[in-house]
Design a protein around this motif. Structure first.
Motif, PDB file in Angstrom:
ATOM      1  N   GLY A  61       0.829  -1.194   0.000  1.00  0.00           N
ATOM      2  CA  GLY A  61       0.000   0.000   0.000  1.00  0.00           C
ATOM      3  C   GLY A  61       0.858   1.236   0.000  1.00  0.00           C
ATOM      4  N   MET A  62       0.496   2.164  -0.848  1.00  0.00           N
ATOM      5  CA  MET A  62       1.224   3.419  -0.933  1.00  0.00           C
ATOM      6  C   MET A  62       0.280   4.542  -0.528  1.00  0.00           C
ATOM      7  N   GLY A  63       0.747   5.407   0.373  1.00  0.00           N
ATOM      8  CA  GLY A  63      -0.086   6.519   0.828  1.00  0.00           C
ATOM      9  C   GLY A  63      -1.377   6.015   1.447  1.00  0.00           C
ATOM     10  N   THR A  64      -2.490   6.558   0.979  1.00  0.00           N
ATOM     11  CA  THR A  64      -3.787   6.151   1.531  1.00  0.00           C
ATOM     12  C   THR A  64      -4.172   4.740   1.101  1.00  0.00           C
ATOM     13  N   GLY A  65      -3.396   4.132   0.197  1.00  0.00           N
ATOM     14  CA  GLY A  65      -3.600   2.729  -0.154  1.00  0.00           C
ATOM     15  C   GLY A  65      -3.318   1.796   1.005  1.00  0.00           C
ATOM     16  N   LEU A  66      -2.887   2.359   2.122  1.00  0.00           N
ATOM     17  CA  LEU A  66      -2.652   1.581   3.332  1.00  0.00           C
ATOM     18  C   LEU A  66      -3.957   1.186   4.023  1.00  0.00           C
ATOM     19  N   ALA A  67      -5.002   1.969   3.849  1.00  0.00           N
ATOM     20  CA  ALA A  67      -6.246   1.776   4.609  1.00  0.00           C
ATOM     21  C   ALA A  67      -6.830   0.367   4.530  1.00  0.00           C
ATOM     22  N   PRO A  68      -6.979  -0.235   3.351  1.00  0.00           N
ATOM     23  CA  PRO A  68      -7.558  -1.580   3.333  1.00  0.00           C
ATOM     24  C   PRO A  68      -6.682  -2.604   4.050  1.00  0.00           C
ATOM     25  N   TRP A  69      -5.372  -2.415   4.025  1.00  0.00           N
ATOM     26  CA  TRP A  69      -4.467  -3.370   4.654  1.00  0.00           C
ATOM     27  C   TRP A  69      -4.497  -3.229   6.166  1.00  0.00           C
TER      28      TRP A  69
END
Length: 151
Positions: A6-14
């Motif tokens: 996850g990069m940036g806000t792509g961290l949220a689902p993880w």
């Protein structure tokens, strides 16, 4: 095993996936490895949920590899961390039936991570680019390599 990038806000689902693994482990259920590759520009400003993830690492539920591209002179990205952890990544994906999920910007990130995974497979399996691409294609068809990207 579940591997996540996850990069940036792509961290949220993880974060949600990791929280579920933590809950399962606390209930005494058996969980496989949970590996997170997280990238952003600056750790000081953009390491979202840092304390929470550090706690999960201390509990032994999470292995985390971070890449903060602007914190040093040489830019370091998630794809570099994937290659550095290549032996584990290959083992989890190719021998332990793992799943790899990518979430983040659609600009260059999915292609860069794909290339990193190809490098990992070529090194692990001592094969050429074509065979590594076929392996990645099979992982995609099996639903074990998934990209969720937006622009």
């Amino acid at each position: 095993p579940v591997l996540m990038a996850g990069m940036g806000t792509g961290l949220a689902p993880w974060r949600a996936v990791t929280q579920e693994r933590v809950m399962q482990k606390r209930q005494g259920l058996k969980t496989g490895p949970c590996v997170l590759f997280f990238g952003a520009r600056y750790a000081k400003y953009e390491f979202l949920y840092r304390e929470e993830f550090e706690g999960y690492m201390k509990e032994g539920v999470l292995q985390m590899h971070t890449a903060f591209s602007r914190d040093q002179a040489r830019k370091v990205y998630v794809q570099h961390r994937i290659v550095e952890a290549g032996e584990d990544v290959a083992r989890y994906m190719l021998r332990e039936n793992g799943h790899f999920y990518v979430c983040g910007s659609a600009r260059q990130v999915p292609e860069d991570i794909y290339c990193a995974m190809k490098t990992v497979i070529m090194a692990s399996e001592r094969c050429g680019e074509e065979e590594a691409e076929a392996t990645l294609s099979n992982l995609k068809m099996e639903g074990r390599y998934t990209v969720e990207a937006w622009s």
